[in-house]
Design a protein around this motif. Structure first.
Motif, PDB file in Angstrom:
ATOM      1  N   LEU A  45      27.320  18.163 -11.706  1.00 24.97           N
ATOM      2  CA  LEU A  45      27.344  17.027 -10.776  1.00 24.97           C
ATOM      3  C   LEU A  45      28.550  17.106  -9.842  1.00 24.97           C
ATOM      4  O   LEU A  45      28.441  16.849  -8.631  1.00 24.97           O
ATOM      5  CB  LEU A  45      27.364  15.714 -11.562  1.00 24.97           C
ATOM      6  CG  LEU A  45      26.099  15.387 -12.368  1.00 24.97           C
ATOM      7  CD1 LEU A  45      26.303  14.107 -13.170  1.00 24.97           C
ATOM      8  CD2 LEU A  45      24.890  15.250 -11.442  1.00 24.97           C
ATOM      9  N   ALA A  46      29.701  17.444 -10.417  1.00 24.76           N
ATOM     10  CA  ALA A  46      30.902  17.553  -9.586  1.00 24.76           C
ATOM     11  C   ALA A  46      30.744  18.662  -8.551  1.00 24.76           C
ATOM     12  O   ALA A  46      31.209  18.531  -7.407  1.00 24.76           O
ATOM     13  CB  ALA A  46      32.115  17.821 -10.474  1.00 24.76           C
ATOM     14  N   LEU A 100      26.818  15.229 -26.181  1.00 24.62           N
ATOM     15  CA  LEU A 100      27.681  15.071 -27.346  1.00 24.62           C
ATOM     16  C   LEU A 100      27.012  14.208 -28.413  1.00 24.62           C
ATOM     17  O   LEU A 100      27.099  14.499 -29.611  1.00 24.62           O
ATOM     18  CB  LEU A 100      29.025  14.463 -26.930  1.00 24.62           C
ATOM     19  CG  LEU A 100      29.963  15.381 -26.133  1.00 24.62           C
ATOM     20  CD1 LEU A 100      31.199  14.609 -25.688  1.00 24.62           C
ATOM     21  CD2 LEU A 100      30.372  16.591 -26.979  1.00 24.62           C
ATOM     22  N   TRP A 101      26.359  13.140 -27.972  1.00 28.19           N
ATOM     23  CA  TRP A 101      25.645  12.290 -28.932  1.00 28.19           C
ATOM     24  C   TRP A 101      24.527  13.073 -29.608  1.00 28.19           C
ATOM     25  O   TRP A 101      24.316  12.966 -30.817  1.00 28.19           O
ATOM     26  CB  TRP A 101      25.069  11.074 -28.215  1.00 28.19           C
ATOM     27  CG  TRP A 101      24.172  10.254 -29.111  1.00 28.19           C
ATOM     28  CD1 TRP A 101      24.547   9.291 -29.984  1.00 28.19           C
ATOM     29  CD2 TRP A 101      22.750  10.375 -29.227  1.00 28.19           C
ATOM     30  NE1 TRP A 101      23.456   8.791 -30.651  1.00 28.19           N
ATOM     31  CE2 TRP A 101      22.328   9.440 -30.205  1.00 28.19           C
ATOM     32  CE3 TRP A 101      21.791  11.174 -28.600  1.00 28.19           C
ATOM     33  CZ2 TRP A 101      20.998   9.288 -30.562  1.00 28.19           C
ATOM     34  CZ3 TRP A 101      20.465  11.025 -28.965  1.00 28.19           C
ATOM     35  CH2 TRP A 101      20.073  10.088 -29.932  1.00 28.19           C
ATOM     36  N   VAL A 150      29.832  24.035 -28.408  1.00 34.96           N
ATOM     37  CA  VAL A 150      29.075  22.800 -28.190  1.00 34.96           C
ATOM     38  C   VAL A 150      29.744  21.939 -27.128  1.00 34.96           C
ATOM     39  O   VAL A 150      29.087  21.383 -26.232  1.00 34.96           O
ATOM     40  CB  VAL A 150      28.934  22.028 -29.516  1.00 34.96           C
ATOM     41  CG1 VAL A 150      28.431  20.615 -29.260  1.00 34.96           C
ATOM     42  CG2 VAL A 150      27.984  22.760 -30.452  1.00 34.96           C
ATOM     43  N   VAL A 151      31.065  21.821 -27.198  1.00 31.42           N
ATOM     44  CA  VAL A 151      31.790  21.024 -26.208  1.00 31.42           C
ATOM     45  C   VAL A 151      31.645  21.642 -24.818  1.00 31.42           C
ATOM     46  O   VAL A 151      31.483  20.928 -23.814  1.00 31.42           O
ATOM     47  CB  VAL A 151      33.273  20.904 -26.605  1.00 31.42           C
ATOM     48  CG1 VAL A 151      34.083  20.253 -25.491  1.00 31.42           C
ATOM     49  CG2 VAL A 151      33.413  20.100 -27.889  1.00 31.42           C
ATOM     50  N   SER A 154      26.606  11.898 -18.416  1.00 33.46           N
ATOM     51  CA  SER A 154      26.003  13.225 -18.586  1.00 33.46           C
ATOM     52  C   SER A 154      26.735  14.052 -19.639  1.00 33.46           C
ATOM     53  O   SER A 154      26.150  14.959 -20.233  1.00 33.46           O
ATOM     54  CB  SER A 154      26.002  13.975 -17.250  1.00 33.46           C
ATOM     55  OG  SER A 154      27.333  14.246 -16.826  1.00 33.46           O
ATOM     56  N   ALA A 155      28.009  13.737 -19.877  1.00 32.37           N
ATOM     57  CA  ALA A 155      28.749  14.430 -20.942  1.00 32.37           C
ATOM     58  C   ALA A 155      28.504  13.774 -22.296  1.00 32.37           C
ATOM     59  O   ALA A 155      28.438  14.454 -23.328  1.00 32.37           O
ATOM     60  CB  ALA A 155      30.240  14.439 -20.623  1.00 32.37           C
TER      61      ALA A 155
END
Length: 206
Positions: free
Chosen positions: A159-160, A194-195, A148-149, A189-190
């Motif tokens: 994006l990077a 996670l939420w 999940v992470v 965006s991260a």
């Protein structure tokens, strides 16, 4: 046994009854050994930090003792049938009949003990398998969290990667707000995935 009791053996039937009595005593000793081994296995199962290797060894011990217990039970059942046949055939004297009844009472106790050991074996087997499943569930949960992470970090990585391209015309890179906006965008965006994952319960600590 005959030497310890002079005059107790007068014919072949006395010898046979002594053999059956000795067999019952040996069976009782063997059952005590099975019980002690199961007690040791039970202590290992109830450890807080039992590993899969420990559980595997415990299962091997339980399987071995279950086989021994089954052999003993089958042996005492054969002895019971033989004694019952002798008593029904009226080949025994009154004294021999009483001795045979005493051996049968001992066999009753042994059969009850084997039944108790079978229950204990089933309990230990279920407990050991339960701990193995619990350990596997913990490992699966760890991998789930890692997965999940990893998925949550994909948007900021994308994006990077985009802003790291060497195109000639990327106007946002020339702006003074370009760098902080890029950082904030990657953080947001991260945080959004996670939420979402926590809202779904995929990152729950329980």
């Amino acid at each position: 046994r005959a030497r310890l009791r002079p005059g107790s053996v007068s014919n072949a039937k006395d010898v046979l009854l002594d053999l059956y009595s000795t067999d019952a005593e040996y069976s009782a000793d063997a059952l005590e050994e099975v019980y002690e081994n199961l007690e040791l296995a039970g202590k290992r199962v109830l450890q807080d930090d039992i590993t899969d290797n420990d559980a595997e060894e415990v299962l091997e011990t339980i399987a071995k003792e279950e086989d021994t217990n089954g052999r003993i039970r089958r042996n005492v059942m054969d002895t019971r049938r033989a004694l019952s046949f002798l008593m029904r055939s009226k080949l025994l004297s009154d004294e021999q009949q009483e001795e045979a009844r005493q051996i049968l009472r001992d066999i009753d106790s042994l059969e009850n003990h084997t039944a108790f050991l079978f229950d204990k074996i089933n309990f230990l087997m279920d407990a050991t398998v339960g701990f193995i499943n619990l350990n596997q569930s913990k490992i699966i949960k760890i991998f789930s969290v890692v997965s999940v992470v990893s998925v949550a970090l994909m948007p900021p990585t994308l994006l990077a990667s985009i802003w790291g391209m060497n195109f000639r015309y990327m106007p946002e890179l020339e702006e003074t707000w370009g760098y902080p906006v890029a950082i904030i965008s990657m953080v947001i965006s991260a945080m959004i995935p996670l939420w979402y994952f926590r809202h779904k319960g995929w990152l729950s600590s329980r």
